[in-house]
Design a protein around this motif. Structure first.
Motif, PDB file in Angstrom:
ATOM      1  N   THR A  47       0.816  -1.222   0.000  1.00 28.78           N
ATOM      2  CA  THR A  47       0.000   0.000   0.000  1.00 28.78           C
ATOM      3  C   THR A  47       0.842   1.261   0.000  1.00 28.78           C
ATOM      4  OG1 THR A  47      -1.581  -1.205   1.342  1.00 28.78           O
ATOM      5  CG2 THR A  47      -1.884   1.132   1.235  1.00 28.78           C
ATOM      6  N   PHE A  48       0.517   2.196  -0.880  1.00 28.15           N
ATOM      7  CA  PHE A  48       1.096   3.532  -0.801  1.00 28.15           C
ATOM      8  C   PHE A  48       0.509   4.229   0.422  1.00 28.15           C
ATOM      9  CE2 PHE A  48       1.225   2.308  -5.277  1.00 28.15           C
ATOM     10  CZ  PHE A  48       2.568   2.492  -5.537  1.00 28.15           C
ATOM     11  N   ARG A  78      -4.001   6.019  -1.014  1.00 26.48           N
ATOM     12  CA  ARG A  78      -4.386   4.644  -1.296  1.00 26.48           C
ATOM     13  C   ARG A  78      -4.714   3.888  -0.009  1.00 26.48           C
ATOM     14  NH1 ARG A  78      -3.633   2.654  -5.955  1.00 26.48           N
ATOM     15  NH2 ARG A  78      -4.347   4.754  -6.315  1.00 26.48           N
ATOM     16  N   GLY A  81       4.461   0.603  -1.336  1.00 27.47           N
ATOM     17  CA  GLY A  81       3.443   0.263  -2.318  1.00 27.47           C
ATOM     18  C   GLY A  81       3.935  -0.604  -3.459  1.00 27.47           C
ATOM     19  N   GLY A 126      -2.086  -0.827  -6.837  1.00 29.31           N
ATOM     20  CA  GLY A 126      -1.433   0.380  -7.351  1.00 29.31           C
ATOM     21  C   GLY A 126      -0.398   0.040  -8.397  1.00 29.31           C
ATOM     22  N   TYR A 127       0.125   1.090  -8.982  1.00 26.61           N
ATOM     23  CA  TYR A 127       1.098   0.984 -10.065  1.00 26.61           C
ATOM     24  C   TYR A 127       2.378   0.297  -9.576  1.00 26.61           C
ATOM     25  CZ  TYR A 127       4.383   2.558 -13.622  1.00 26.61           C
ATOM     26  OH  TYR A 127       5.327   2.607 -14.600  1.00 26.61           O
ATOM     27  N   GLN A 128       2.918  -0.638 -10.364  1.00 18.00           N
ATOM     28  CA  GLN A 128       4.179  -1.312 -10.023  1.00 18.00           C
ATOM     29  C   GLN A 128       5.220  -0.983 -11.094  1.00 18.00           C
ATOM     30  OE1 GLN A 128       4.281  -3.070  -7.033  1.00 18.00           O
ATOM     31  NE2 GLN A 128       2.194  -2.290  -6.863  1.00 18.00           N
ATOM     32  N   ARG A 150      -4.560  -8.490  -9.010  1.00 18.29           N
ATOM     33  CA  ARG A 150      -4.489  -7.035  -9.021  1.00 18.29           C
ATOM     34  C   ARG A 150      -5.892  -6.489  -9.208  1.00 18.29           C
ATOM     35  NH1 ARG A 150      -1.300  -5.159 -14.249  1.00 18.29           N
ATOM     36  NH2 ARG A 150      -1.906  -3.092 -13.550  1.00 18.29           N
ATOM     37  N   SER A 209      -6.981   3.972  -9.577  1.00 18.45           N
ATOM     38  CA  SER A 209      -5.917   4.923  -9.866  1.00 18.45           C
ATOM     39  C   SER A 209      -6.204   6.295  -9.260  1.00 18.45           C
ATOM     40  CB  SER A 209      -5.757   5.079 -11.374  1.00 18.45           C
ATOM     41  OG  SER A 209      -4.819   6.092 -11.641  1.00 18.45           O
ATOM     42  N   GLY A 210      -5.151   6.979  -8.857  1.00 15.91           N
ATOM     43  CA  GLY A 210      -5.266   8.350  -8.366  1.00 15.91           C
ATOM     44  C   GLY A 210      -5.200   9.376  -9.482  1.00 15.91           C
TER      45      GLY A 210
END
Ligand SMILES: [Zn+2]
Ligand SMILES: [Zn+2]
Length: 466
Positions: free
Chosen positions: A251-252, A256, A344, A370-372, A403, A408-409
């Motif tokens: 987690t960010f 998030r 994250g 989230g983005y990896q 996933r 998305s933010g």
């Protein structure tokens, strides 16, 4: 002096946001972010092409590292003017910068060890980019403000922070310059969030602007709908509990983590999933969550009502915020729970300890929300490698890996186009930044298609006249 805008980061790439505006006799910096792409780290050490002691003011769109990460460095090079941001951004930036300084110090120590072992020196031998002391020195310069209130920066120039819908306190910045009897407006979108995201209000409709600088992170793609993310999350929880494992969510720390806590609360409260114990195992996310709690006025109406109604109070009893490393280790024998931990992208933090415990267990699940980025442990796991290295040891991946998309933010292509659609007339200049070149180029084509406006995609350190 002629009014100008100089692009000092996030040009044909994503990180390192920084813009210099010279207008109405002032030098104003918008954001001062850290470059995070591996090939561009060198730029973090390079002095800005303007004397920092001659900058009159720094305005921040939001507290992410790629927008605030070089402020301590700028101050060490002589910057001493005020830093304006929304009140939550001020507090979140403090958390982000302290964490960053710690990482800089640790990285420098590792580098020093390696250099000593190999009897050589690198280009920036073993000194941290900045230290916790540099961060403490810069904090007194911050001034918190609210959305929408015009702030005079000089006689002929003012700024307003407008909702950007990205993370708590995130803003677009509107500058109004009055020169020679005419008034001109420059808008920096900052990072724009998707409409309908939980917690933060939707991005403001910007209707008037002569110059627009727009982010383009997802200028070349559209996201899955948010409802799909919620369904996938629920399914993963139910499935993992049935198998008697744990659900790990890297987690960010900012936004998030708080979004996931809210989503989990809603899922439990609505009985979509059984009551399940949730652990938030990230000191930084815990700090950020406390800050969120202090700023309900910066949230959307729905979230505020949820908080005021105490509707999720019952589920809050299932949440444990883990602070110390000892408490974190005590989670090892537990089964049938959800663990949210940083980082994250699994490239550090306590998630690595939990992965070591669970990645080899077929009954557990690792869920990415989230983005990896390329080259991270998270990306290797998500890419389906049968074995991954954690703390120097090889581990077979037997846990279920899944996933969820749609959390998305950042606004996607269609949503960025809609954001532009509020403008009553085409801007004189539209600049696309904060996106890989392919994303910016794709968005430029779509903008031309839909609105007939030609956009520029500035290069690093390019200057345009205003
Ligand atoms: Zn951001
Ligand atoms: Zn950003």
């Amino acid at each position: 002096m002629k009014a100008s805008l100089r692009f000092l980061g996030a040009n044909r790439q994503v990180t390192g946001s920084c813009y210099l505006v010279e207008a109405a006799g002032l030098r104003i910096l918008i954001d001062c972010g850290m470059f995070q792409e591996r090939d561009l780290l060198e730029r973090n050490w390079k002095p800005k092409p303007v004397d920092p002691s001659r900058i009159d003011c720094l305005l921040l769109t939001h507290a992410h590292l790629d927008h605030v990460g070089l402020i301590p460095r700028l101050a060490r090079d002589g910057f001493e003017a005020r830093i304006l941001a929304t009140a939550p951004t001020v507090e979140l930036a403090e958390v982000v910068l302290r964490d960053s300084a710690q990482i800089q110090v640790e990285d420098a120590a590792i580098k020093a060890k390696r250099h000593a072992r190999e009897r050589r020196t690198g280009p920036h031998p073993s000194v941290p980019l900045y230290t916790p002391r540099d961060v403490e020195a810069v904090l007194p310069l911050f001034r918190g403000t609210s959305f929408r209130t015009p702030i005079p920066l000089g006689d002929r120039i003012s700024a307003r922070f407008l909702e950007a819908g990205h993370i708590l306190g995130a803003a677009s910045i509107e500058l109004t310059v009055r020169e020679n009897g005419a008034s001109r407006r420059i808008v920096f979108s900052g990072d724009v969030g998707p409409p309908g995201a939980p917690i933060v209000p939707d991005a403001a409709s910007v209707e008037e602007a002569d110059v627009v600088v727009l982010e383009s992170t997802y200028g070349d793609r559209d996201h899955a709908p948010r409802t799909e993310a919620r369904e996938a999350l629920a399914e993963a929880i139910v499935d993992t509990l049935e198998r008697g494992g744990n659900l790990l969510i890297p987690t960010f720390a900012i936004e998030r983590a708080q979004e996931l806590l809210l989503e989990l609360g809603e899922l439990i409260e609505s009985r979509r999933v059984p009551p399940v114990r949730v652990f938030l195992d990230s000191p930084m996310a815990a700090d950020a969550t406390e800050i969120y709690g202090r700023y309900p006025e910066f949230m959307d109406d729905e979230t505020r009502r949820t908080i005021e109604s105490q509707r999720l109070a019952g589920t809050r009893r299932l949440l444990t915020v883990v602070r110390t490393a000892e408490e974190s280790r005590a989670l090892n024998p537990l089964r049938g729970c959800i663990i949210l931990a940083g980082a994250g992208m699994c490239n550090g933090g306590r998630i690595k300890h939990h992965l070591r415990q669970h990645i080899g267990r077929p009954e557990s699940t690792v869920l990415f929300a989230g983005y990896q980025a390329e080259g991270t442990l998270g990306r290797r796991i998500l890419d389906g490698h049968p074995e991954v290295r954690i703390f120097g040891e090889s581990h077979a991946v037997r846990a279920r890996i899944c996933r969820v998309d749609g959390m998305s933010g950042h606004a996607d292509r269609g949503q960025l186009l809609d954001w532009l659609g509020h403008l009553r007339r085409g801007p004189t200049t539209l600049a696309l930044t904060h996106g890989d070149e392919a994303a910016s180029v794709a968005l430029r084509e779509k903008v031309l298609d839909r609105y007939g406006w030609d956009a520029i995609i500035p290069r690093y350190e390019e200057t345009i006249e205003l």
